[in-house]
Write a protein that holds these residues in place. Sequence first.
Motif, PDB file in Angstrom:
ATOM      1  N   HIS A 111       0.703  -1.129  -0.211  1.00  0.00           N
ATOM      2  CA  HIS A 111       0.071  -0.057   0.127  1.00  0.00           C
ATOM      3  C   HIS A 111       0.876   1.285   0.110  1.00  0.00           C
ATOM      4  O   HIS A 111       0.589   2.194  -0.762  1.00  0.00           O
ATOM      5  CB  HIS A 111      -0.979  -0.085   1.216  1.00  0.00           C
ATOM      6  CG  HIS A 111      -1.375   1.289   1.685  1.00  0.00           C
ATOM      7  ND1 HIS A 111      -2.454   2.097   1.217  1.00  0.00           N
ATOM      8  CD2 HIS A 111      -0.851   2.160   2.775  1.00  0.00           C
ATOM      9  CE1 HIS A 111      -2.707   3.358   1.662  1.00  0.00           C
ATOM     10  NE2 HIS A 111      -1.485   3.311   2.654  1.00  0.00           N
ATOM     11  N   HIS A 112       2.015   1.440   0.709  1.00  0.00           N
ATOM     12  CA  HIS A 112       2.693   2.564   0.953  1.00  0.00           C
ATOM     13  C   HIS A 112       3.615   2.618  -0.354  1.00  0.00           C
ATOM     14  O   HIS A 112       3.655   3.791  -0.726  1.00  0.00           O
ATOM     15  CB  HIS A 112       3.748   2.316   2.266  1.00  0.00           C
ATOM     16  CG  HIS A 112       2.694   2.359   3.534  1.00  0.00           C
ATOM     17  ND1 HIS A 112       2.547   3.873   3.980  1.00  0.00           N
ATOM     18  CD2 HIS A 112       2.576   1.350   4.242  1.00  0.00           C
ATOM     19  CE1 HIS A 112       1.675   3.312   5.082  1.00  0.00           C
ATOM     20  NE2 HIS A 112       1.954   2.141   5.464  1.00  0.00           N
ATOM     21  N   SER A 113       3.942   1.475  -0.837  1.00  0.00           N
ATOM     22  CA  SER A 113       4.573   1.855  -2.160  1.00  0.00           C
ATOM     23  C   SER A 113       3.682   2.353  -3.190  1.00  0.00           C
ATOM     24  O   SER A 113       4.204   3.383  -4.051  1.00  0.00           O
ATOM     25  CB  SER A 113       5.362   0.262  -2.676  1.00  0.00           C
ATOM     26  OG  SER A 113       6.173   0.443  -3.827  1.00  0.00           O
ATOM     27  N   SER A 114       2.674   1.992  -3.385  1.00  0.00           N
ATOM     28  CA  SER A 114       1.724   2.453  -4.301  1.00  0.00           C
ATOM     29  C   SER A 114       1.269   3.804  -4.107  1.00  0.00           C
ATOM     30  O   SER A 114       1.170   4.772  -5.223  1.00  0.00           O
ATOM     31  CB  SER A 114       0.388   1.600  -4.416  1.00  0.00           C
ATOM     32  OG  SER A 114       0.855   0.181  -4.694  1.00  0.00           O
ATOM     33  N   LEU A 115       1.302   4.044  -2.656  1.00  0.00           N
ATOM     34  CA  LEU A 115       0.686   5.479  -2.544  1.00  0.00           C
ATOM     35  C   LEU A 115       1.716   6.676  -2.981  1.00  0.00           C
ATOM     36  O   LEU A 115       1.447   7.732  -3.286  1.00  0.00           O
ATOM     37  CB  LEU A 115       0.319   5.301  -0.830  1.00  0.00           C
ATOM     38  CG  LEU A 115       0.249   6.892  -0.336  1.00  0.00           C
ATOM     39  CD1 LEU A 115      -0.994   7.613  -0.812  1.00  0.00           C
ATOM     40  CD2 LEU A 115      -0.116   6.608   1.314  1.00  0.00           C
ATOM     41  N   LEU A 116       2.900   6.165  -2.483  1.00  0.00           N
ATOM     42  CA  LEU A 116       4.114   6.975  -2.807  1.00  0.00           C
ATOM     43  C   LEU A 116       4.439   7.115  -4.336  1.00  0.00           C
ATOM     44  O   LEU A 116       5.575   8.063  -4.633  1.00  0.00           O
ATOM     45  CB  LEU A 116       5.385   6.773  -1.761  1.00  0.00           C
ATOM     46  CG  LEU A 116       5.163   6.802  -0.138  1.00  0.00           C
ATOM     47  CD1 LEU A 116       6.456   6.351   0.288  1.00  0.00           C
ATOM     48  CD2 LEU A 116       4.855   7.935   0.057  1.00  0.00           C
ATOM     49  N   SER A 117       4.239   6.223  -5.150  1.00  0.00           N
ATOM     50  CA  SER A 117       4.871   6.179  -6.613  1.00  0.00           C
ATOM     51  C   SER A 117       4.467   7.461  -7.314  1.00  0.00           C
ATOM     52  O   SER A 117       5.435   7.657  -8.326  1.00  0.00           O
ATOM     53  CB  SER A 117       3.956   4.789  -7.432  1.00  0.00           C
ATOM     54  OG  SER A 117       2.613   5.064  -7.261  1.00  0.00           O
TER      55      SER A 117
END
Length: 424
Positions: A113-119
């Motif tokens: 989730h965090h990786s997608s949110l920061l992308s």
Amino acid sequence: MSASLAPSTSNAAVAYLHPAAADAPALFEPDTANPYLARAVALRDIFERDAIERDRAGGKPLAQIQLLKENDLLHLLLPREHGGQGEPWSTALRITRTFSQVDGSLGHLFGYHHSSLLSPRLRKEPGKTAELWRRSVQGNWFWGNTANSFSRSLFGRQEGEWFVLDGYRPFTSGSHVADFLSVAWEDPQTGERRFAALPSDREGIVVEDDWNGIGQRQTGSGRVSYHGVRVHQGEVLGAPAPLNPAGAPAEAWRTVTPLQQQSVLLNVFVGTAQGALRAARAYTLHKSRPWVHSGVARHTDDPWVQRQYGELYVKTRAATALADRALAALDHVAAQGEALTHAQRGEAAVAIAAANVLAGQVALEVTSEIFEVMGARSAVRPEGLDRFWRNARIHTLHNPAEYKTRNVGRWFVSDTVPEPGTFQ
């Protein structure tokens, strides 16, 4: 903090639900001086209640995702000026590790989730990124991923100010419970790749929710199909990227996503090993019986059992230490921002690769060998102890250690850091 966590996390409740924690409270416990890690520990003990049943059922962990939302854990890494908590990556990944002690699927979902949110930040669209983050905080969105970099199966044709997407993406972790999706597609003629972030209920998006792996049963890592999905030019993030980049490498800070994703994987591995060892210890203390020829009255007095647990504990501690070193490396990379150099990025890649290799090996070993010392009665479906091995086995198959080991060895003998790539 959500009232939903009280009173279910009283000392008595935690002791009943997690005998391993009650017997050895310091066994692989995170530092709960950090309030977000304290919430994660409380949630872990709630998640454990039905982890076995949910693993069997697969599907969507909707109640668990709701608890993440209620406890303000979805925007830990966003800058405070955008409504986030400004925590480092290590906080989110220690939470990933903690959840994985009882449920590898939830650890996996939380980390990705965090990786997608920061992308969106990587696309050089600060205005659009800030707006997406503001809306995400306001709506308390959970993010999923449909930007698989290997699958050339989703294409978009331009029609005026719109792109129209048709095709699919496989391995879309979190899509089945996502409010928003990161998405990437290719131009069918040029192969150039475009990026956007879209609401999961956009007309034409079909989350197939068809994941049927032997492990990580609730990650939703199946297929998402796109049927004439319209994306406005204003939603597109950044300029088109060539299919096969050539020439000078991109800025180092734009190549950190693989390091983040690899860090999620390795902390799922470590948490799985830790959780398996905790659960095995509890089983051995409370249920195991001595072997008929052991010559001891208690199973825990058997020197063979003691040596086996000693070896598994030492290996898990070593994997944990290397994972902690990798967390520090990722935090250092993230703190550099756009000033990050390729040398700094490369050094972090080596540290993360080394931790990943050991974490996967130890997870597979621990989750298999615990059965030898727990005994035959532990290998029955109601105990649910096989989920640890199944989670580790399927997850490591998506992340072959061989190539990371080679990268570390190449660096060791030639001082050559890994080139930025999808898995390094």
